[in-house]
Every structure is written in structure tokens, then in C-alpha cells.
Design a protein around this motif. Structure first.
Motif, mmCIF file in Angstrom:
data_model
loop_
_atom_site.group_PDB
_atom_site.id
_atom_site.type_symbol
_atom_site.label_atom_id
_atom_site.label_comp_id
_atom_site.label_asym_id
_atom_site.label_seq_id
_atom_site.Cartn_x
_atom_site.Cartn_y
_atom_site.Cartn_z
ATOM 1 N N GLY A 10 0.815 -1.203 0.000
ATOM 2 C CA GLY A 10 0.000 0.000 0.000
ATOM 3 C C GLY A 10 0.852 1.258 0.000
ATOM 4 O O GLY A 10 0.546 2.238 -0.680
ATOM 5 N N ALA A 11 1.957 1.215 0.783
ATOM 6 C CA ALA A 11 2.857 2.374 0.823
ATOM 7 C C ALA A 11 3.530 2.589 -0.527
ATOM 8 O O ALA A 11 3.699 3.727 -0.980
ATOM 9 N N ILE A 12 3.922 1.505 -1.195
ATOM 10 C CA ILE A 12 4.552 1.617 -2.515
ATOM 11 C C ILE A 12 3.564 2.182 -3.529
ATOM 12 O O ILE A 12 3.902 3.055 -4.337
ATOM 13 N N ALA A 13 2.319 1.678 -3.474
ATOM 14 C CA ALA A 13 1.294 2.186 -4.393
ATOM 15 C C ALA A 13 1.047 3.677 -4.169
ATOM 16 O O ALA A 13 0.920 4.453 -5.118
ATOM 17 N N LEU A 18 1.646 9.454 -5.606
ATOM 18 C CA LEU A 18 1.885 10.758 -5.004
ATOM 19 C C LEU A 18 2.081 11.890 -6.024
ATOM 20 O O LEU A 18 1.487 12.968 -5.864
ATOM 21 N N PRO A 19 2.891 11.705 -7.092
ATOM 22 C CA PRO A 19 3.034 12.809 -8.054
ATOM 23 C C PRO A 19 1.701 13.233 -8.665
ATOM 24 O O PRO A 19 1.426 14.435 -8.805
ATOM 25 N N TYR A 20 0.858 12.252 -9.028
ATOM 26 C CA TYR A 20 -0.446 12.587 -9.592
ATOM 27 C C TYR A 20 -1.316 13.299 -8.563
ATOM 28 O O TYR A 20 -1.986 14.285 -8.883
ATOM 29 N N LEU A 21 -1.319 12.799 -7.320
ATOM 30 C CA LEU A 21 -2.152 13.403 -6.280
ATOM 31 C C LEU A 21 -1.734 14.843 -5.999
ATOM 32 O O LEU A 21 -2.583 15.713 -5.783
ATOM 33 N N VAL A 22 -0.427 15.100 -6.029
ATOM 34 C CA VAL A 22 0.050 16.470 -5.817
ATOM 35 C C VAL A 22 -0.422 17.377 -6.935
ATOM 36 O O VAL A 22 -0.950 18.480 -6.695
ATOM 37 N N ILE A 26 -3.086 20.515 -6.744
ATOM 38 C CA ILE A 26 -2.722 21.883 -7.112
ATOM 39 C C ILE A 26 -3.630 22.426 -8.211
ATOM 40 O O ILE A 26 -4.105 23.575 -8.142
ATOM 41 N N PHE A 27 -3.894 21.607 -9.231
ATOM 42 C CA PHE A 27 -4.581 22.110 -10.415
ATOM 43 C C PHE A 27 -6.071 21.784 -10.462
ATOM 44 O O PHE A 27 -6.770 22.271 -11.363
ATOM 45 N N ALA A 28 -6.582 20.985 -9.544
ATOM 46 C CA ALA A 28 -8.010 20.643 -9.559
ATOM 47 C C ALA A 28 -8.677 20.949 -8.219
ATOM 48 O O ALA A 28 -9.593 21.772 -8.144
ATOM 49 N N PHE A 29 -8.221 20.305 -7.165
ATOM 50 C CA PHE A 29 -8.908 20.441 -5.882
ATOM 51 C C PHE A 29 -8.804 21.858 -5.315
ATOM 52 O O PHE A 29 -9.811 22.451 -4.907
#
Length: 294
Positions: A10-13, A18-22, A26-29
């Protein structure tokens, strides 16, 4: 699987995500939250802004022009979304079955308009539909039909723009549907034929259920395009005649950059977001992310 290994996986996933979530944050949420924050203010981008709560929303629904823009958006979406999806699906089915002569040329011709910029599409069709020099009215007169003024008639301007949207966007949906069709094993159709199922029963009991992910993707893509349509109507009609084709995105643009009422424009954007998000949730609920093969 041991709990420690599950936690490590789970941590690896999460690390890969993480890059996508960041970027998504920044650009959506963050823009969505900040837009809602602006909608609660009498917003002055270069001065002091005043908190007014939900007054912008109340003012909008008391504004006949906004209500008209909302209604125009729903009318356009009711025409454009089914038309785009239907044209894409019909051509995908015909091309899969090899029922169109010159299938490769037809596929290329249908997909080519999708490559055009919205400004090109709008200018091209404004010229083609021109009542004086347009090719479409000319050939309607040739066959003895009195052509309507497509872009200056309040009754047909939105359906006309919807038809142009189908010409422009259906090709990409066709590609999406073809990918979904190609993922269906031919053995299922052969078994159904042996059991006596005709083409219609195969379509409703095999093709549609197994294409649910493709249909969901295309439907949400088309929903967003239909509800947020701006450039096409801006180029073709500028919201006219009168405000007969003024949709919510155009009303929001004018509220922000012509009336400089940024708080109310943000409220329009958030209302549009809620509508699209709500309908998308319904589509997810009805269609789901998995096909019957999953």
C-alpha cells in the motif's frame, strides 16, 4: 498475504500515486475550493473583498438571464450528448462488422473533425450555414426545401449547434467505442448465434453490457464537453439571437470579464461543477467501472 506485506504494498502504491495526487491537488482540488470561497464574497481581485455568504447564489436564481442560460445549457446538452454518443456508437458498430465500404476512409473522415480547433469548427460552420452564401441553405433550395435561418432562429439555434458538435466530436467517441468492441471475445457472439440469438438480442445482451466502461468514459467526457461548452457558441452565435443560445459558460464569462462580478461568476462555475459532478455520480452508479467480463 501477511499484514506487513499488505501495508508495504500500500505504501509503494501510494508513493507511485503521489506525483499525480500532488498535481491533482494543485490544479483541480485547490481551484475548486478557492472558487467556492470566491463565490461567497463580493470579490475584488485588487482590493478588499466583502463576505456575503450565499447571496451570489440567491441573486443568480432570481436573475432571469441566468435561469435562461441554465435552461439553454440543459437543452443543448439534451440534444448534443445523446447525438454525439449515438453517432459514435453506430459508426463503431458498422465499422466492426465491415458493413461500410471503404471502412478505413470512413473512419478517418469521421475522426478528422476532432483534430480541428474549436475556432476553426465555429467559423467553418458559420460560413456553411450562412443564409446568403452558405452551402447548406443553397443545396436545400436546390432540392426544393426552404431553408431556415439556422443560427438566427431561437427555436433551432441550439439543436443546430448540437448537430455541429456531433460532427466535430463523434469521431473520438467512435474510437473509444471501437476499443470497447474489440475487447469483446468473438466466441460470445458465435455461442449466441448457435443458441438462436439474433443481432438485436446480441447487441442488448452482449455488446452493451460488455461495453459499460467504454460507454461510461465516453458519456462523462461528453457530459463535461456539453455542459461546459463555450468556444463553439461564442464563435458561431455569440449567444444570439438575443440570448437564445447563451449557455452557462458564456454567461459566466460575461459576468466575470464584462460585468467584473467575479464572485457571481465563481458561483456560476460552482453550480456548473455541482451539476456535472452529480450527473457523473449517477452515471457511475448506473454503469459502473467494470464490464460483465471483469
Amino acid at each position: 498475504m501477511p499484514k506487513s506485506k499488505r501495508n508495504r504494498n500500500g505504501a509503494i502504491a501510494l508513493l507511485f500515486l503521489l506525483p499525480y495526487l500532488v498535481l491533482w491537488g494543485i490544479f483541480a482540488f485547490v481551484p475548486i475550493v478557492y472558487g467556492f470561497f470566491i463565490s461567497l464574497h463580493k470579490w475584488n481581485p485588487i482590493g478588499t473583498s466583502k463576505f456575503i455568504g450565499f447571496q451570489n447564489y440567491g441573486d443568480l436564481f432570481r436573475n432571469p438571464r441566468f435561469v435562461g442560460a441554465l435552461w439553454n445549457t440543459l437543452i443543448y446538452a439534451a440534444w448534443a450528448i445523446p447525438l454525439i454518443l449515438l453517432v459514435g456508437l453506430v459508426f463503431a458498430l458498422l465499422l466492426r462488422r465491415g458493413q461500410l465500404p471503404g471502412g478505413a476512409a470512413v473512419e478517418a473522415a469521421l475522426f478528422f473533425p476532432y483534430l480541428l480547433n474549436v475556432s476553426v469548427v465555429g467559423i467553418l460552420w458559420r460560413f456553411l450555414l450562412d443564409p446568403d452564401v452558405g452551402i447548406v441553405p443553397y443545396y436545400l433550395r436546390v432540392v426544393g426545401v426552404d431553408p431556415p435561418n439556422f443560427l438566427n432562429s431561437p427555436m433551432i439555434v441550439l439543436p443546430t449547434i448540437a448537430v455541429v458538435s456531433a460532427w466535430w466530436l463523434a469521431g473520438y467517441r467512435m474510437i473509444v467505442f471501437r476499443a470497447g468492441l474489440n475487447a469483446i471475445p468473438d466466441d460470445l457472439y458465435e455461442a449466441a448465434s448457435l443458441d438462436g440469438a439474433g443481432s438485436v438480442r446480441q447487441f442488448f445482451f452482449i455488446t452493451l453490457p460488455l461495453m459499460r466502461p467504454s460507454i461510461l468514459f465516453a458519456a462523462i467526457l461528453t457530459l463535461v464537453a456539453g455542459m461546459c461548452m463555450l468556444g463553439q457558441v461564442l464563435v458561431m452565435t455569440n449567444g444570439g439571437p438575443g440570448t437564445a443560445s447563451e449557455v452557462m459558460a458564456l454567461f459566466m464569462y460575461r459576468t466575470a470579464f464584462e460585468s467584473f462580478n467575479f464572485g457571481q461568476a465563481a458561483a456560476v462555475g460552482f453550480i456548473l461543477f455541482v451539476i456535472v459532478f452529480g450527473v457523473s455520480l449517477v452515471l457511475f452508479r448506473v454503469l459502473g467501472l467494470r464490464s460483465e467480463l471483469s
